[in-house]
Design a protein around this motif. Sequence first.
Motif: not given
Lengths: 158, 292
Positions: A44-45, B38-39, B106-107, A63-64, A59-61, A52, B34-35, B110, B31-32, A66
């Motif tokens: 969750e961070h 949000i964590p 994945q980061i 958990c990051l 691909p994106a998390r 994923t 969120g990487q 976003r 909130l841009a 909303f």
Amino acid sequence: MSDLFNLSLTVNGAAYERQVEPRLLLSDFLRQNLGLTGTHVGCEHGVCGACTILFDGEPARSCLIFAVQAHGHEVLTVEGMGTIDNLHPLQEAFWEAHGLQCGFCTPGFLTTLLPFLEENPDPSEEEIREAISGNLCRCTGYQHIVDAVKLAAEKMRT
Amino acid sequence: MKPPPFEYYAPTTVEEAVAHLAEHGYDAKPLAGGQSLIPMMNFRLAQPAVLVDLNNIAELSFIRPGDEGGLSIGAMTRHQTVEKDALVAERAPLIDETMPQIATRQIRSRGTIGGSLAHADPSAELVSVSVVLDGKFRVVSQKGERWVPASEFFLGLFTSVLEPEELLAEISLPPLPDRSGWSLMEIARRPHDFCLIGVVALVTLDEEQNCKQARIAFLSAGDGPMQAQNAAKVLEGQPFTPEVIQEAAEVAVASDIDPSSDIHATADFRRHLANVLAQRALTQAFERAVGN
């Protein structure tokens, strides 16, 4: 509880409408509100990669993000890749090459690798290791996962 | 862990966004991608009462030519978009080379360039790169706008000059000078993880191929992007011999950086890495400058 927001989105090709609190994470929305428990929640961070998903194909998390931010967007989870009777070639390859033991990390690996192999149908081992560097597996030591990706690339090319 | 409740706004224009920020002040966070935020919210390290989501503001996402060969990038442009952009590759090769090194795909799908800069993490590549490239940031609020040079934007650990009612809107990069070369090098335990140490260098040569100007900044080496001004002075006017490069690296390590110890590495080890990496980076930057 804060205000509820209307959320319309597409998940695995199906349209859903729900009301959500803004603080609800997309990962929890998929699991709890839609019952799509294939998306796993690890750290969750944003480190482990287990959650994923493909967000508008990328691909994106989950958990990051909303859930409310997915309004009007398209999500693909591992449930959208294949079924038990009709696995995706990538899933078959993971099965055949022993690309998993406990399976917790697997959905995240699969969703990470799907666009990777579509864009790069014949990756080198180095490229494969680079591609999975955002996904943690504590069982396999990654070797069998790399083997599975090579096998999957072969299957997906034919 | 789950974030605590917050009020949520998703404006579609900058005007609306800065109005929300003006109304809520310190209680609000933009909130841009969120990487990072949000964590921090998931762990309740950050508990903003109000989130102003910038993801629906189309006017903040763009890449366009700037003045005289420069480049202008909207703050909400995602890393991945910058990474794949041909104009960025042509006009800002150091940015082009930096993007794939930022976190994981994945980061990057976003995360946004403005979000990373506003977060002001000293280990973030773009923070040091923007300083070395002498970038300027357009900051907007309800009261108007101001331009802040990158070298004055970062105040310390996760701290920038942004006031609560202000929004980072645009990043402007000047063209690279003629006869210049660049390098970004990092050492991390795992590729794409936060680096133990990193260095960015941009060197410009004079007509005799001596150093005309050197801009150097270290990542993960202090409370902000650590500009190596003493090392730059060692280089200026000198030929790029291994001895001069070694002296510059030693001066940087002794007087320009201030790394700390943590679970991942001791300060001494970070200094050792900084020395080795600075020599490699300066050598690469010089070799590239000769070819340009």
